[in-house]
Design a protein around this motif. Structure first.
Motif, mmCIF file in Angstrom:
data_model
loop_
_atom_site.group_PDB
_atom_site.id
_atom_site.type_symbol
_atom_site.label_atom_id
_atom_site.label_comp_id
_atom_site.label_asym_id
_atom_site.label_seq_id
_atom_site.Cartn_x
_atom_site.Cartn_y
_atom_site.Cartn_z
ATOM 1 N N GLN A 40 0.913 -0.921 -0.029
ATOM 2 C CA GLN A 40 0.137 -0.014 -0.138
ATOM 3 C C GLN A 40 1.009 1.601 -0.040
ATOM 4 N N SER A 41 2.020 1.505 0.170
ATOM 5 C CA SER A 41 2.606 2.820 0.777
ATOM 6 C C SER A 41 3.468 2.985 -0.594
ATOM 7 N N VAL A 77 -4.892 8.820 0.666
ATOM 8 C CA VAL A 77 -4.788 8.593 1.578
ATOM 9 C C VAL A 77 -5.089 7.342 2.301
ATOM 10 N N SER A 78 -4.308 7.133 3.100
ATOM 11 C CA SER A 78 -3.851 5.393 3.125
ATOM 12 C C SER A 78 -5.393 4.451 3.608
ATOM 13 N N LEU A 79 -5.667 3.349 3.177
ATOM 14 C CA LEU A 79 -7.006 2.720 3.749
ATOM 15 C C LEU A 79 -6.533 1.290 4.962
ATOM 16 N N ASP A 139 -6.415 -1.159 6.687
ATOM 17 C CA ASP A 139 -5.845 -3.125 6.381
ATOM 18 C C ASP A 139 -6.902 -3.627 5.643
ATOM 19 N N PHE A 169 -7.992 -2.466 2.589
ATOM 20 C CA PHE A 169 -7.269 -3.287 1.596
ATOM 21 C C PHE A 169 -7.393 -4.228 1.165
ATOM 22 N N ILE A 181 0.057 13.613 -0.186
ATOM 23 C CA ILE A 181 -0.339 12.942 1.041
ATOM 24 C C ILE A 181 -1.103 13.719 1.917
ATOM 25 N N ASP A 208 -7.549 10.920 7.837
ATOM 26 C CA ASP A 208 -8.056 9.524 7.893
ATOM 27 C C ASP A 208 -9.053 9.158 7.013
ATOM 28 N N TYR A 209 -9.873 8.231 6.681
ATOM 29 C CA TYR A 209 -10.154 6.628 5.779
ATOM 30 C C TYR A 209 -11.710 7.539 6.183
ATOM 31 N N VAL A 246 -7.388 2.979 -5.605
ATOM 32 C CA VAL A 246 -6.757 1.524 -4.694
ATOM 33 C C VAL A 246 -6.484 0.108 -5.850
#
Length: 326
Positions: A122-123, A129-131, A133, A136, A195, A199-200, A215
């Motif tokens: 994922q990185s 924005v990160s999902l 876990d 993802f 970035i 948050d998601y 994604v």
């Protein structure tokens, strides 16, 4: 002396009297120390008359010195609590009795590995924005299932994401079209999205849809290794919790002899399985390093799959598809 001070004095003296009564029930403990601290409450209530005379009270316990009395009283309570905790340690919610836990893990190389080794990729994605876990992982599993589908990319994206948003198919279709037209079409593009700090969970539903579709699109790109006569070599990298997998797929043709070759470097012991057109080849590596697998006499117009397994890292294998480039 004001009324508040007098009230506090009376409360402290009442506590002292209660402690003295309790000590009277256990005469042998009247003059003992509490973990090295003498019992001043007993001393303050030993007057034979009904009045508390100042000369019968130690200097540090003069009624006008309320802060000193408070500090000494709090110290006594703290000591008693410490002794009680030492004699009766608290239990965790899942415990019914005291247990001794080891200071180390016997097999840290196995026990400390994350539950899903492919998550580190994922990185590498070009997303703002990160999902979470869980999200993802679900998207990756869906993408794996859609790799060999003949559906167009837009339809694949919708099917990958629709389980997360089952009640708004039309919005997903509209956003999938926007994602396909997005300028961020390649995960290897030098220009990356900025970035964001949000948050998601802070995003609106349509924003979550768009991010999930983006994604899914990049994951499908990562897992697809197209080759052709004009572009017979393709390389890809996938990050794992143990390090990076570097893959190089090459189609070689010399006269009538053709060969599809996959060369890779792996971060841990692994297995590469290349198959297609009714044939299969497998190569194993007992440690990190280089590993390669080949299929001979294969036409270029077929679709092949490459399966990567890391038994010590992840129970589920990672599937790549090698289609002929259109």
């Amino acid at each position: 002396m004001n009324s508040d001070s007098e009230s506090l004095q009376h409360q402290l003296l009442a506590l002292a009297l209660a402690s003295d009564v309790e000590a009277g029930l256990h005469p042998s403990a009247e003059c003992e120390e509490i973990d090295g601290v003498e019992n001043p409450l007993f001393e303050t209530t030993t007057s034979t008359s009904g009045d508390f005379e100042s000369e019968g009270i130690p200097q540090t316990f003069q009624l006008g010195e309320i802060p000193t009395v408070q500090e000494r009283f709090q110290a006594l309570i703290k000591r008693r609590l410490q002794v009680q905790i030492q004699n009766h340690p608290p239990l965790f919610p899942w415990e019914t009795q005291l247990r001794d836990y080891p200071d180390y893990v016997d097999s840290p190389s196995v026990a400390l590995v994350p539950a899903y080794g492919w998550m580190a990729q994922q990185s590498k994605l070009n997303i703002p924005v990160s999902l979470p876990d869980k999200v993802f992982r679900q998207l990756l599993e869906k993408c794996q299932a859609m790799l060999l589908s003949s559906l167009p990319l837009g339809a694949k994206l919708v099917q990958v994401v629709e389980s997360l948003f089952p009640n708004d198919a039309q919005a997903l279709n509209d956003l999938a079209g926007m994602v396909l037209r997005s300028p961020y079409r390649s995960v290897d593009a030098p220009e990356r999205m900025p970035i964001q700090e949000s948050d998601y969970s802070d995003l609106g539903e349509r924003q979550q849809m768009a991010l999930s579709l983006l994604v899914a699109k990049q994951l499908l790109e990562n897992l697809t290794l197209p080759i052709s006569d004009s572009n017979p070599v393709v390389e890809r990298q996938w990050l794992t919790s143990a390090g990076a997998i570097n893959l190089k797929v090459e189609y070689q043709s010399q006269g009538r002899v053709t060969k599809l070759c996959v060369m890779g470097t792996v971060p841990t012991a692994g297995i590469l399985t290349l198959q297609g057109n009714g044939t299969q080849a497998k190569a194993m590596s007992s440690s990190s390093g280089c590993v390669s697998v080949e299929l001979y006499g294969q036409p270029l117009n077929q679709t092949y799959t490459l399966e990567v397994e890391f038994p010590e890292l992840e129970q589920q294998s990672l599937l790549f598809v090698i289609p002929p480039m259109m």
